[in-house]
Design an enzyme around this catalytic site. Structure first.
Site, PDB file in Angstrom:
ATOM      1  N   ASP A  60      16.122  58.474  56.921  1.00 29.22           N
ATOM      2  CA  ASP A  60      17.131  59.369  56.367  1.00 29.22           C
ATOM      3  C   ASP A  60      18.156  58.608  55.523  1.00 29.22           C
ATOM      4  O   ASP A  60      18.497  57.463  55.822  1.00 29.22           O
ATOM      5  CB  ASP A  60      17.849  60.086  57.520  1.00 29.22           C
ATOM      6  CG  ASP A  60      18.878  61.082  57.045  1.00 29.22           C
ATOM      7  OD1 ASP A  60      18.496  62.030  56.323  1.00 29.22           O
ATOM      8  OD2 ASP A  60      20.072  60.920  57.379  1.00 29.22           O
ATOM      9  N   GLU A  92      13.775  59.111  52.279  1.00 32.79           N
ATOM     10  CA  GLU A  92      14.551  60.234  51.747  1.00 32.79           C
ATOM     11  C   GLU A  92      15.588  59.600  50.824  1.00 32.79           C
ATOM     12  O   GLU A  92      16.672  59.221  51.245  1.00 32.79           O
ATOM     13  CB  GLU A  92      15.206  61.023  52.892  1.00 32.79           C
ATOM     14  CG  GLU A  92      15.801  62.361  52.464  1.00 32.79           C
ATOM     15  CD  GLU A  92      17.308  62.343  52.383  1.00 32.79           C
ATOM     16  OE1 GLU A  92      17.858  63.138  51.599  1.00 32.79           O
ATOM     17  OE2 GLU A  92      17.950  61.550  53.087  1.00 32.79           O
TER      18      GLU A  92
END
Length: 618
Positions: A299, A352
């Site tokens: 993330d 990401e």
């Protein structure tokens, strides 16, 4: 004598940044004869006490300093299920109650206490990993385990219940992978799991670590790979967590411009410090080693790459080269990916990452970051912007649908329609589509057909497959009942299921996702008609042609230049069984020439808001 036996060498490795199984020397582990060994790293602490809570009573044990001079340990009798925490005395006279950073289980959300817990039993029937082939299909169903389904009293489905219901659902719908939003322990449901306090503890809200392991095993048994969200970018400032753990910055960077993520209200890790790198890499290693997951989606990678991420201009100190790259963060990412690749054959990592940082999916040996895939955030933003527009005005935004092919082969991309796109008043996928009720369903079908034909692997967030109109709410279950009660929602689920299996069985849609030899534009610049057409190719030369009418009117006898031959429609989003009008009756089209100097073309009627896939007959 060092408590815990021969741990001196491993502590040296920990402090040098080379101990990727730090969970074997820190935290709480069985020592035999009913005893457990507890060890915690707290270099600035004056003293540390272990506080064990059992049967409503608390007992304290003063821990001994280890040979490294920075850790504290003790071996005491305890039982599985006992709660515990560390009481840290700081140099300025405070006493801090802290959860164990390496605990395997937490008492959250009831209390912040850690829980004495043995690790799950190892898998008995699944191989560890097999090499991954980039030319295989990948179609990911992204799930928030806390809100896929809820009981009538809004209580969670447990890991056991998800094993019984989610696993067969994902299999029936034809997905190849499932991705869980963060399941490592977090205190606040509203963070969706992205503010982690327990990097080695699977959330106890849904059951035990062994229950979670059984859920993963059940997916593996059905041939479905499991990806977990992993959050090494930041952590929350709960006083009992990692925040200034021993009275001053320890896990976070102490520098004024690298300590905080102001927009998130969280602390940034001190990348480059060996013990912190080991902590995070050990957490990732732990998820592969103990739970046998198949991949990690990392993330907020951009926040780790840039010193000025989410900062005003000039509100940061440049690196030694005078630019905004976070050199320590970059090296940590490379180290993380290298450790995973070297120890777990076939393990996948996904970035990401929302910028144009180069070589995200190139190998570390070739100067890259070492990820297998990068989320294509630009594609996601562009196509959703386009689909929100009234078809009458889409001609002004034609490049939103074509621009991604300018850079489509610079990285190994995955196309995400993720959880971030269905919250915060952005609207659900179906509700983003322009037009009336029926048009919205037609728009979603055409969008998905465009997504599955476009180069890149696929990821969709739960709820889209039943055309849920309300936005995702982390505090309630999906409206899966829609597919049981309302025809268009039922037909949307049938369409998604059909598309999923069609994708898996059609090599041109996935075999060459990273090169022009797998893609050819047929119609790229007809913004007047909002029409696009292209062909995809497999390694052996098989082709599939996709034609998209994103306009609000039917296009009749539309000419598409194509190789000579006969073409059959193999999938039509306007089919009545998917909720369409069924206007397109003709199935087979033969190429023609209007003049000897012309190329071959087919003429086709294309209903409004429709995609057709055609294959060339032999």
């Amino acid at each position: 004598m060092e408590i815990g036996g021969n741990s001196a060498e491993r502590l040296k490795k920990f402090h040098s940044g080379n101990e990727f199984k730090a969970y074997e020397i820190f935290g709480c582990r069985q020592a035999g004869n009913g005893a457990y060994l507890f060890r915690v790293w707290a270099p600035h602490a004056v003293e540390v006490s272990l506080c064990i809570i059992a049967h409503g009573e608390e007992r304290r044990h003063l821990m001994q300093k280890c040979c490294d001079g920075e850790s504290f340990a003790i071996e005491v009798c305890a039982k599985e299920g006992d709660k515990y925490y560390y009481l840290i005395s700081t140099s300025d006279g405070r006493q801090l109650e802290k959860a164990d950073p390496y605990a395997f289980k937490s008492d959250l959300p009831a209390t912040f206490y850690s829980v004495v817990c043995n690790l799950p039993n190892p898998t008995s029937y699944m191989p560890l990993f097999t090499p991954y082939d980039l030319n295989l299909p990948m179609n990911v169903y992204e799930v928030n385990l806390l809100s896929w389904k809820r009981h009538s009293d809004n209580s969670y489905y447990t890991y056991k219940e998800l094993t019984e219901e989610l696993v067969p659902y994902v299999k029936e719908m034809g997905y190849t992978h499932v991705e869980f939003m963060p399941v490592t322990e977090f205190p606040f449901d509203g963070s969706w799991g992205y503010q982690v306090t327990g990097y080695f503890a699977i959330t106890s809200r849904l059951g035990s670590p062994n229950d979670f392991k059984n859920l993963i095993d059940a997916f593996h048994y059905e041939g479905i790979k499991v990806i977990l969200d992993f959050v090494p970018a930041h952590f929350p400032k709960d006083g009992w967590g990692l925040y200034e753990f021993d009275g001053q910055p320890l896990y976070e960077c102490a520098l004024w411009d690298r300590m905080e993520h102001g927009g998130w209200g969280t602390r940034r890790y001190d990348y480059g410090r060996p013990e912190i790198d080991n902590f995070l890499i050990s957490s990732a290693y732990f998820l592969f080693d103990i739970y046998r997951v198949d991949g990690l989606r990392i993330d907020a990678v951009a926040s780790m790459l840039y010193l000025d991420y989410d900062r005003a201009q000039g509100d940061f100190t440049p690196n030694i080269y005078g630019d905004n790259r976070n050199l320590e963060g970059i090296e940590f990412i490379k180290k993380l990916n290298s450790a995973i690749k070297q120890n777990f054959t076939g393990a996948l990592t996904f970035a990401e990452e929302s910028t144009a940082f180069p070589k995200v999916t190139a190998s570390v040996q070739d100067g890259g970051l070492g990820f297998d895939y990068k989320w294509n955030m630009g594609w996601m933003n562009d196509v959703l912007f386009y689909c929100r527009q009234d078809p009458y005005f889409r001609n002004h935004h034609h490049n939103k649908m074509t621009f991604s092919l300018v850079y489509a082969f610079t990285e190994n991309f995955i196309l995400p329609l993720s959880h971030d796109e269905v919250v915060h008043v952005k609207g659900s996928i179906v509700n983003k589509m322009s037009g009336n009720y029926e048009d919205k369903f037609a728009g979603e079908r055409t969008l998905l057909a465009f997504m599955y034909a476009h180069p890149g692997k696929k990821l969709n967030f739960m709820g889209y497959e039943v055309a849920q109109f309300k936005e995702w709410d982390y505090n309630s279950g999906l409206d899966l009942f829609l597919a049981d009660k309302f025809p268009l929602h039922k037909k949307m689920r049938q369409f998604v299921k059909t598309l999923n299996f069609f994708y898996r069985e059609t090599k041109p849609l996935y075999e060459i996702d990273n090169g022009w030899e797998g893609f050819k534009w047929l119609v790229v610049d007809d913004n007047y008609n909002n029409l696009f057409a292209f062909s995809r190719y497999s390694k052996n030369g098989e082709s599939l042609t996709a034609v998209f009418n994103f306009s609000g009117v039917e296009l009749q006898q539309y000419k598409i230049g194509i190789d000579k031959g006969k073409y059959r429609i193999i999938l039509n989003t306007d089919n009545k069984r998917f909720g369409g009008t069924g206007l397109l009756r003709k199935k087979v089209f033969s190429t023609v020439k209007e003049a000897e100097s012309d190329g071959y073309f087919i003429k086709i009627d294309i209903p409004r808001l429709t995609c057709v896939y055609l294959i060339k007959e032999k």
